[in-house]
Design an enzyme around this catalytic site. Structure first.
Site, PDB file in Angstrom:
ATOM      1  N   GLY A  80       0.827  -1.184   0.000  1.00 50.02           N
ATOM      2  CA  GLY A  80       0.000   0.000   0.000  1.00 50.02           C
ATOM      3  C   GLY A  80       0.869   1.245   0.000  1.00 50.02           C
ATOM      4  O   GLY A  80       2.096   1.174   0.019  1.00 50.02           O
ATOM      5  N   GLY A  81       0.220   2.413   0.003  1.00 49.87           N
ATOM      6  CA  GLY A  81       0.970   3.664  -0.030  1.00 49.87           C
ATOM      7  C   GLY A  81       1.112   4.180  -1.447  1.00 49.87           C
ATOM      8  O   GLY A  81       0.490   3.687  -2.373  1.00 49.87           O
ATOM      9  N   ASP A  82       1.977   5.170  -1.639  1.00 44.42           N
ATOM     10  CA  ASP A  82       2.151   5.789  -2.945  1.00 44.42           C
ATOM     11  C   ASP A  82       3.626   5.666  -3.335  1.00 44.42           C
ATOM     12  O   ASP A  82       4.368   4.884  -2.741  1.00 44.42           O
ATOM     13  CB  ASP A  82       1.706   7.261  -2.872  1.00 44.42           C
ATOM     14  CG  ASP A  82       1.210   7.792  -4.203  1.00 44.42           C
ATOM     15  OD1 ASP A  82       2.006   7.790  -5.158  1.00 44.42           O
ATOM     16  OD2 ASP A  82       0.040   8.207  -4.286  1.00 44.42           O
ATOM     17  N   LEU A 161       8.690  -0.094   6.661  1.00 42.12           N
ATOM     18  CA  LEU A 161       8.971   1.330   6.895  1.00 42.12           C
ATOM     19  C   LEU A 161      10.384   1.681   6.441  1.00 42.12           C
ATOM     20  O   LEU A 161      11.270   0.829   6.357  1.00 42.12           O
ATOM     21  CB  LEU A 161       8.792   1.678   8.374  1.00 42.12           C
ATOM     22  CG  LEU A 161       9.693   1.006   9.415  1.00 42.12           C
ATOM     23  CD1 LEU A 161      11.032   1.700   9.558  1.00 42.12           C
ATOM     24  CD2 LEU A 161       8.988   0.949  10.767  1.00 42.12           C
ATOM     25  N   CYS A 178       5.079  10.061  -1.687  1.00 42.81           N
ATOM     26  CA  CYS A 178       3.847   9.516  -1.101  1.00 42.81           C
ATOM     27  C   CYS A 178       2.603  10.212  -1.631  1.00 42.81           C
ATOM     28  O   CYS A 178       1.537  10.158  -1.012  1.00 42.81           O
ATOM     29  CB  CYS A 178       3.902   9.575   0.421  1.00 42.81           C
ATOM     30  SG  CYS A 178       5.292   8.655   1.117  1.00 42.81           S
TER      31      CYS A 178
END
Length: 222
Positions: A80-82, A161, A178
């Site tokens: 997930g995320g950008d 992370l 992001c």
């Protein structure tokens, strides 16, 4: 009696992104079938841009074909995320852990990852904080110091992370980090008034923060 929670920690140094991705896929499969215990990969990458499963390609601000001229790779992922950047002088953690076994949901898991980086920053006098709604990660003022992008499959986590110790921040100029256009990126080196120790020490401190916040008490280092 306190429940024993075992975590195997792999301290890997600089690892090619695709090699780390293949390793994660292997470990996730093994964790699903109980062949291994919860595992934490601690590493860095050579310069690499990654875009998540939604394919937010518009947040890459230079032609993909030109990335080689700045010494960077480009890969799609299933996290997930950008879009984000990984590179030297970041502390990266990829947890391969069973959320069911430790009794955490996805939101609490992400919040704990944020707390790992917030606690690490505080060791150096830096007041970091979680972002507002839609701003996953950790911030110092308006600058992002730590990014989070996770994948959860059958309750098993992967990806994780990336905390900026002292990366070359110029790499972030080629993306909308992001997907947040009105915010910048920062680093521990930029924000802390303290003399930073060797990066290996900071990696160890981040592992210790992770171990404590997730309640592991039997640590095996590999």
């Amino acid at each position: 009696m306190r429940l024993q929670r075992t975590l195997e920690v792999w301290k890997m140094g600089i690892v090619n992104y695709l090699d780390a991705l293949k390793l994660q896929e292997k470990l996730v499969s093994e964790r699903k079938f109980g062949k291994i215990s919860d595992t934490l990969l601690s590493l860095q990458h050579s310069p690499t841009y990654t875009i998540e499963k939604r394919r937010t390609y518009h947040n890459l601000l230079m032609p993909e074909a030109d990335l080689q001229t700045i010494g960077a790779e480009f890969h799609y992922t299933q996290r997930g995320g950008d879009i984000t950047f990984h590179g030297p002088h970041q502390a990266i953690l990829y947890p391969i852990i069973s959320l069911r076994n430790i009794g955490l949901g996805a939101q609490k898991y992400v919040e704990n990852l944020e707390l790992v980086m917030i606690e690490l920053a505080s060791l150096y006098g830096v007041q970091a904080h979680a972002g507002r709604a839609g701003e996953t990660g950790v911030w110092v003022g308006e600058g992002k110091i730590g990014a989070i992008g996770v994948r959860i499959s059958s309750g098993i986590t992967s990806h994780g992370l990336a905390f900026n110790i002292d990366p070359d921040l110029n790499y972030f100029k080629h993306i909308v980090p992001c997907g947040i256009a009105d915010k910048g990126v920062t680093s521990l080196r930029r924000e802390s008034d303290k003399v930073l120790p060797a990066e290996e020490v900071i990696h160890e401190q981040m592992i210790s923060c992770f171990v404590r916040l997730f309640g592991f008490n039997d640590i095996i280092c590999k």
